[in-house]
Design an enzyme around this catalytic site. Structure first.
Site, PDB file in Angstrom:
ATOM      1  N   LYS A  53      47.839 -14.335 122.906  1.00 33.90           N
ATOM      2  CA  LYS A  53      48.621 -15.561 122.722  1.00 33.90           C
ATOM      3  C   LYS A  53      49.979 -15.428 123.426  1.00 33.90           C
ATOM      4  O   LYS A  53      50.425 -16.361 124.090  1.00 33.90           O
ATOM      5  CB  LYS A  53      48.794 -15.849 121.217  1.00 33.90           C
ATOM      6  N   GLN A  97      49.823 -14.957 112.048  1.00 35.65           N
ATOM      7  CA  GLN A  97      48.471 -14.510 112.376  1.00 35.65           C
ATOM      8  C   GLN A  97      47.713 -14.171 111.090  1.00 35.65           C
ATOM      9  O   GLN A  97      48.196 -13.400 110.261  1.00 35.65           O
ATOM     10  CB  GLN A  97      48.538 -13.286 113.317  1.00 35.65           C
ATOM     11  N   ASP A 120      49.644 -23.993 113.981  1.00 34.44           N
ATOM     12  CA  ASP A 120      48.255 -23.702 113.601  1.00 34.44           C
ATOM     13  C   ASP A 120      47.661 -24.866 112.809  1.00 34.44           C
ATOM     14  O   ASP A 120      46.467 -24.854 112.499  1.00 34.44           O
ATOM     15  CB  ASP A 120      48.198 -22.419 112.757  1.00 34.44           C
TER      16      ASP A 120
END
Ligand code: NAD
Length: 285
Positions: A53, A97, A120
């Site tokens: 990422k 994460q 997200d």
């Protein structure tokens, strides 16, 4: 023979577009988008994903910083850090994460991220907006799946989609997005009794269960569009949830693993970060 949907190529087209747009916006506003990634513990898969990422961010001109913490960090310290990032004017997007260590409540962490910075798409406000079909920041894998289908086989409307897996991060948001694209949607999970029978009815079959080669040729309808979300590491090799070799003989289109949904998830993270940045400057989609 099925069309092999090239997630790497489609993701590159999207990333190139994002890069171009950021160049123009940086010129106008004096800075590009900023993303903070929080990594807790030393899960090797998470470290790998975070590395990918960050690299993808730098390639398109997004500033990114990775904040690493030991697995023992307390939930309250993590929430304090998120609140600090919520106030940071140079950071447009915050990503934590997953998975987090068991002693940390994932829901409270997602809730702590400002909905405007939740790249997200997992904050309850954004999930609520997704249910209402008015979300800007939507979960990346689900958004990537929709892009893959639209840019390759095109039509979703009227098709029967079967999603295997009901997780908050993949199964549920994918089901909602397909529904908003006028698909008829069935969700299956580990307690579904007649899984084979339902899977065989699918025009679009999304496998997100995390079981290597679980979906075999005899479980799918001729002409199915097979979207493989699964990432299963067996003996150092990656496998999807579909038995790719068997299913590709009967499918009209199929995503490979690796090189299908995975790169799209990263592309959608970049897109969400750009959207979050633009909304700071009152540029809305
Ligand atoms: P999860 O473990 O949270 O959910 C799995 C789901 O599958 C559950 O809802 C469960 O009920 C269902 N399931 C499990 N066994 C089943 C069975 N035998 N029959 C029917 N349903 C069954 O997993 P997740 O986070 O949703 O991830 C699913 C897979 O997708 C994993 O392999 C993960 O690594 C992968 N993944 C890939 C990406 C990507 O970008 N490609 C992103 C996220 C997750």
């Amino acid at each position: 023979m099925a069309l092999i949907i090239d997630g790497n190529a489609i993701s590159k087209q999207i990333r190139d577009g994002i890069k171009c747009e950021i160049e123009g916006l940086r010129h106008k506003f004096g800075r590009g988008p900023g993303l903070a990634v929080i990594l807790v513990g030393d899960n090797p898969a998470s470290q790998l994903y975070v590395g990918r990422k960050s690299k993808a961010c730098s390639e398109v001109g997004i500033y990114s910083e990775v904040k690493k913490f030991p697995g023992e960090i307390s939930e309250s310290v993590l929430i304090d850090l998120i609140e600090e990032l919520n106030r940071d004017k140079t950071i447009d997007g915050i990503l934590v994460q997953l998975p987090l260590p068991e002693h940390i409540n994932e829901h409270r962490i997602m809730e702590a991220i400002s909905p405007q910075k939740d790249v997200d798409g997992l904050n309850p406000v954004n999930i609520g907006n997704l249910v209402l079909n008015c979300a800007t920041l939507v979960p990346c894998t689900a958004a990537g799946i929709i892009e893959l289908i639209q840019r390759s086989v095109k039509e979703i409307k009227g098709k029967h989609s079967v999603i295997i897996g009901r997780s908050n991060i993949v199964g549920k948001p994918t089901a909602l997005m397909l529904l908003h694209h006028h698909s008829t949607v069935t969700i299956c999970h580990s307690r579904t009794k007649n899984l084979n029978e339902i899977a065989k009815q699918a025009d679009i079959l999304v496998a997100a269960l995390g079981r290597p080669k679980f979906i075999t040729r005899d479980m799918v309808k001729e002409g199915v569009i097979a979207i493989d979300v699964g990432i299963n590491r067996v003996d150092g090799k990656l496998w999807g949830d579909f038995d790719f070799e068997g299913v590709k003989e009967v499918a009209s289109a199929i995503t490979p693993v690796p090189g299908g949904v995975g790169p799209m998830t990263v592309a959608m993270l970049l897109k969400n970060t750009l959207l979050a940045y633009k909304s700071n400057y009152k540029i809305f989609p």
